[in-house]
Design an enzyme around this catalytic site. Sequence first.
Site, short mmCIF file in Angstrom:
data_model
loop_
_atom_site.label_atom_id
_atom_site.label_comp_id
_atom_site.label_asym_id
_atom_site.label_seq_id
_atom_site.Cartn_x
_atom_site.Cartn_y
_atom_site.Cartn_z
N GLU A 122 26.80 32.51 17.70
CA GLU A 122 26.03 31.28 17.84
C GLU A 122 25.26 31.06 16.55
O GLU A 122 24.69 32.01 16.04
CB GLU A 122 25.04 31.36 19.02
N GLY A 265 16.16 37.13 18.34
CA GLY A 265 15.73 38.09 19.36
C GLY A 265 16.91 38.73 20.08
O GLY A 265 17.02 39.95 20.15
N ALA A 266 17.78 37.90 20.61
CA ALA A 266 18.91 38.42 21.36
C ALA A 266 19.91 37.29 21.58
O ALA A 266 19.61 36.14 21.33
CB ALA A 266 18.46 38.98 22.70
N MET A 267 21.10 37.67 22.09
CA MET A 267 22.17 36.70 22.22
C MET A 267 22.95 36.92 23.51
O MET A 267 23.34 38.04 23.83
CB MET A 267 23.09 36.81 20.99
N GLU A 268 23.18 35.80 24.20
CA GLU A 268 23.72 35.83 25.57
C GLU A 268 25.24 35.86 25.66
O GLU A 268 25.80 35.39 26.65
CB GLU A 268 23.21 34.59 26.31
N GLU A 302 18.29 36.23 28.51
CA GLU A 302 19.72 36.33 28.16
C GLU A 302 20.56 36.42 29.42
O GLU A 302 21.63 35.82 29.51
CB GLU A 302 19.98 37.54 27.25
N HIS A 305 21.04 33.06 31.03
CA HIS A 305 22.00 32.21 30.31
C HIS A 305 23.40 32.29 30.93
O HIS A 305 24.21 31.41 30.71
CB HIS A 305 22.10 32.65 28.85
N GLU A 324 18.73 25.97 26.34
CA GLU A 324 17.55 26.76 25.94
C GLU A 324 16.29 26.34 26.69
O GLU A 324 15.53 27.19 27.16
CB GLU A 324 17.34 26.70 24.43
N1 PHE Z 1 20.91 31.83 22.05
C1 PHE Z 1 19.97 32.87 21.75
C2 PHE Z 1 18.91 32.81 22.84
O1 PHE Z 1 18.16 31.93 22.96
C3 PHE Z 1 19.28 32.73 20.45
C4 PHE Z 1 20.14 32.89 19.25
C5 PHE Z 1 20.52 31.80 18.52
C6 PHE Z 1 20.53 34.14 18.82
C7 PHE Z 1 21.29 31.91 17.38
C8 PHE Z 1 21.28 34.27 17.69
C9 PHE Z 1 21.67 33.18 16.96
O2 PHE Z 1 18.84 33.61 23.66
ZN ZN Z 2 18.28 31.27 24.90
#
Ligand code: PHE
Ligand code: ZN
Length: 861
Positions: A122, A265-268, A302, A305, A324
Amino acid sequence: MQDAAPKTIYLKDYTPFGWIIDDVHLTFRLHPTATRVISRIRFRPNPETTDRTFFLHGEALKPISAKVDGHEVALRNVDGGIEADVPNAPFNWEAEVEINPEANTALEGLYMSGGMYCTQCEAEGFRKITWYPDRPDVMAKFTVRIESDAEHTPVMLSNGDGLFYEQDSTQTPAPNVSIYQDPWPKPAYLFALVAGDLVAHEDSFTTMSGRKVDLAIWVRPGDEHKCAFGMEALKKSMTWDEEVYGREYDLDEFNIVAVDDFNMGAMENKGLNIFNSSCVLASPETSTDGNFERIEAIIAHEYFHNWTGNRITCRDWFQLCLKEGLTVFRDAQFTADMRSEPVKRIEDVLALRGRQFPEDQGPLSHPVRPESFQEINNFYTATVYEKGAEVIGMLKTLVGDTAYAKALDLYFERHDGQACTIEDWIAVFEESTGRDLSQFKLWYAQSGTPKVTVREEYKDDVFTLHLSQSSAATPGQDSKAPQVIPVAVGLLNDNGDEVVPTQILELTEAEQAFSFTGHATRPVPSVLRGFSAPVTLEQNVDDARRAFLLAHDTDPFNRWEAGRMLARGSLMATIRDGAAPNADYLDGLKSLLTDDTLDPAYRTLMLGQPSQSELAGLLHQAGETPDPDAIHTASEALRDAKAQSWADILPDLYAANQVDGPFSPDAEAAGKRSLANSALMLLTRIEGGALAATQYAKADNMTLQLSALSALLDADAGDEALAAFYDQWRDDRLVIDKWFSMQVIHAKPEAVADTAHRLTNHIDFDWKNPNRFRAVMGVLAGHHAGFHNKSGAAYTLLADWLIKLDPVNPQTTARMCSAFQTWKRYDAHRQTLIQTQLERIAGQATLSRDTAEMISRIRGV
Ligand code: PHE
Ligand code: ZN
């Protein structure tokens, strides 16, 4: 690197892709510098369009081969990818590319972190992995085969469920093969792959329909003892989403991986969430209560999501707030349920005022749903996330809890498996409630923070609130239409009894009056309870009224807010005229601090005061020029006054809030520790560092250790503890990040730049690691009086480092440029200093698209 003319993408230009993909087969032959990626994709014409242009995104890919229906095809390089001639009929695409994970310092696409392969796709990272229509409205089922011949990748994971794993240990190095299949169609941004020497903390969860899910948190050997808390948080999140939203998990596996080098922070990613290790790893010895709370919230975010983002995704990146805003709203509800609702609300409002208001009141202001961008990475903002969540909260307030639940059910039912827009979301609410939400939709389109002005009138037995709204011009938006603003109001009588319980006034026009009849005595209104809308409130209220609300308001948010307003007034008077801190405020607060019927966490929030940058923003909004030194002095003076006037209760407050027994990060214990810590910080001001040194010496958890270190540094008595802290934790990256930050936070304003500069020469200053970079540079930018010290040294230092980082990691560089977004608040001298730095950055021969866009928006050119 920067294009000759940066290209702007517009929401209004959206067109669907000409092709549909059902299945994608990917093979990865992993190699640190030369990974091969083979893709086999079945394309068929999209009946919704006649445009059959065959364009695939691709960036930094080394072409090996490309075939259509088994025949090699010629590729044309076009901006951002390739084109090829293909039949106007279903066909098979097969391509092979080579990529270099080790050289990928931008941390987008496939990269290496501490010897481990991982991905971040992402928003637009998948195009750095292979040629593909890298857009969220193209959803497909992925099957992934991972091959490696190296011994250090025994674990190889991707999305979905693992089908096959084999290691051929008869050979050296022993080759591994692993196959994953994801039955759920998904956009490429949710793709993930992880491979490395990892160990799992395992558990399982049985969903409400009886599906057994294998859960695992994967970490580097040595971090196993930091997984238990995250696992509990995951299971709580899974249960909560079933109970509150009726949403069940949909795969046999759910994996979380901790990665040290991560931009966000993190990724879903579907079934394979990837986390910045700082957002998942926790232990009592190394993590503070604040870390625990944040980790619990991010794990929930996450996980949530999976439905709001993955099962229902975004049609295009302009719709980012669809996933988001809603997911932040959901994680806030979760935290409120797990911990304290008022405390969470206050924390969220603090974050909104601290990060979103400055964004909305400066050159970076943009709508919750932006209409154009150059680099989408620059729109993962407080506005999209936090204001986006506020918009959901207002919608819920307006339609009510039952209608909200019904609308969400319809949303999940109707749009499961689709890539949606804000229009789809609004339509679900309109249909299920019968309400016209066209005016409400302005919250998505109009940028800026609305101002609501309150005037009171009392005649005969009628009490009337005259509410009006206005919104200042923001970039690209000179004039604005009135929005729908839910204003929660309650009325109290002189004794502090609630005579009218909270009700929602719907302000829809520029000016409106709301009357309450039958009040024989003049009631006292409590306006914008629970912070029912993300606005600023202008209300002519004297300190006596605020003190009354501080003592009596039945709405916990507004009770806190009353104290906050008194603090604000006191600080402003000191800044403007050198007035002494407001004694009535200090007395009023004192009686609350010792009120044991109040939650300690709530009392800690009561003790707080507006940050220096918030004060600068308020002065700017009032048409004045903030003086960072005066603001700093006033803030310190208020803290000193608290210490002095509460000297008699602080030792008891400290003692009464010690927590015995084994450490638990639960809300109650954490609240007590935070109140004791606030008492310690103030006590140290009068008594020096003796108590803090004692606490430091016997601390057996990071919350106590770090708060003692803080107090010592504040008292200029921290050198010894600081050195001991380093020796104790030199091998723990996450704790060493704290060690770096602490020194910048507690440096004197005139010494901050020097301190930060000195730290950048430290052997452990690994500036390519985003956490470490932020631990020094991010904290430098957050030290208001230090960053804005009139020497300009901090401006220059930050600019030096942004210039250095940009070619290595554009995304992290660009995010940090926002440190300069408030430059127009300050005096001519500081403005010139900042402008010089902005121009210096803008003038670099090569600048990433990310940073170029940020700098030009901040400069307003
Ligand atoms: N989609 C992730 C979140 O909100 C954030 C994110 C965006 C992480 C782009 C990495 C790169 O949980
Ligand atoms: Zn998110």
